[in-house]
Design a protein around this motif. Sequence first.
Motif, mmCIF file in Angstrom:
data_model
loop_
_atom_site.group_PDB
_atom_site.id
_atom_site.type_symbol
_atom_site.label_atom_id
_atom_site.label_comp_id
_atom_site.label_asym_id
_atom_site.label_seq_id
_atom_site.Cartn_x
_atom_site.Cartn_y
_atom_site.Cartn_z
ATOM 1 N N GLY A 158 25.623 40.041 -28.785
ATOM 2 C CA GLY A 158 24.970 39.622 -27.549
ATOM 3 C C GLY A 158 25.823 39.948 -26.331
ATOM 4 N N THR A 182 16.658 44.027 -27.617
ATOM 5 C CA THR A 182 16.982 42.827 -28.394
ATOM 6 C C THR A 182 16.823 43.063 -29.892
ATOM 7 O OG1 THR A 182 14.721 41.966 -28.225
ATOM 8 C CG2 THR A 182 16.252 41.346 -26.477
ATOM 9 N N GLY A 190 19.089 37.380 -27.989
ATOM 10 C CA GLY A 190 17.968 38.176 -27.482
ATOM 11 C C GLY A 190 17.338 37.510 -26.271
ATOM 12 N N ALA A 217 9.063 38.442 -26.293
ATOM 13 C CA ALA A 217 9.880 39.283 -25.403
ATOM 14 C C ALA A 217 8.995 39.881 -24.304
ATOM 15 C CB ALA A 217 10.564 40.391 -26.203
#
Length: 258
Positions: A158, A182, A190, A217
């Motif tokens: 990340g 992600t 993510g 997302a």
Amino acid sequence: MSQTYPFPAARPAEPAARAAGLSKLYGRGDTQVAALDSVDVEFGRGRFTAVMGPSGSGKSTLMHCMAGLDSVSSGSVRVGGIELSALNDRELTELRREKIGFVFQGFNLLPTLTALENITLPLRLAGRQPDAAWLDTVVASVGLADRLGHRPSQLSGGQQQRVAVARALASRPEIVFADEPTGNLDSRSGAEILGFLRDSVRELGQSVVMVTHDPVAASYADRVVFLADGRLVDELYEPTSGTVLDRMLAFEAEGRVL
Ligand code: ADP
Ligand code: MG
């Protein structure tokens, strides 16, 4: 298209990036594939657009062609009003470094460089000094201020993707393209990356286009465009995960599995 000289300096109506009649063929003869088939699309300034579609529908090809990372077979791509096909190799490289940010699924950081060196590399290659105030803003917004001396191997996935996002934003580009940014991250990391991308649009005025498979997302974006078989087949504004999922299910019902 008729144009008057001198060209107007400010063109507020110009989108951050635009493709017109964009086609990309791979291979030849019987094995030829039209990865993109006459795509017309505009990505607005200060907008966050998600690109969705089944595997093989041309999402990565669209990102690569619009970012000048791959050549087009026909049609036009403009970034900030500049026609990519009119540029020679050196000009295209310069434009990519200064006007375009790219975030890859696999981070693509240089292992021997620190986070800060990775972030500023494209600018240094372009022979430009980073704008210190903007760099501070970007580094702070992705929460990396205390990690700038770390190498990628000393950072989590990340954190590495946060470095990649900061690198993409460092030149204050015309547009950032992110291809499944992600895809290699756990859901918490993510969500952080998606939040940073959204903040870069809402708070810093950047323009972002992101490929994703995930309706959640996609719901971070202002608009979703759907690709199938290299064609733009649908779009949705102010998406929620629910409306995106409904659209995907509708495609599936039509036999066009997303
Ligand atoms: P997506 O990102 O939506 O999964 P891609 O843009 O990667 O789709 O691929 C679109 C189509 O183009 C696919 O049929 C793929 O096999 C083909 N393709 C992509 N890159 C190449 C390449 N370098 N050579 C040949 N075919 C390719
Ligand atoms: Mg892809």
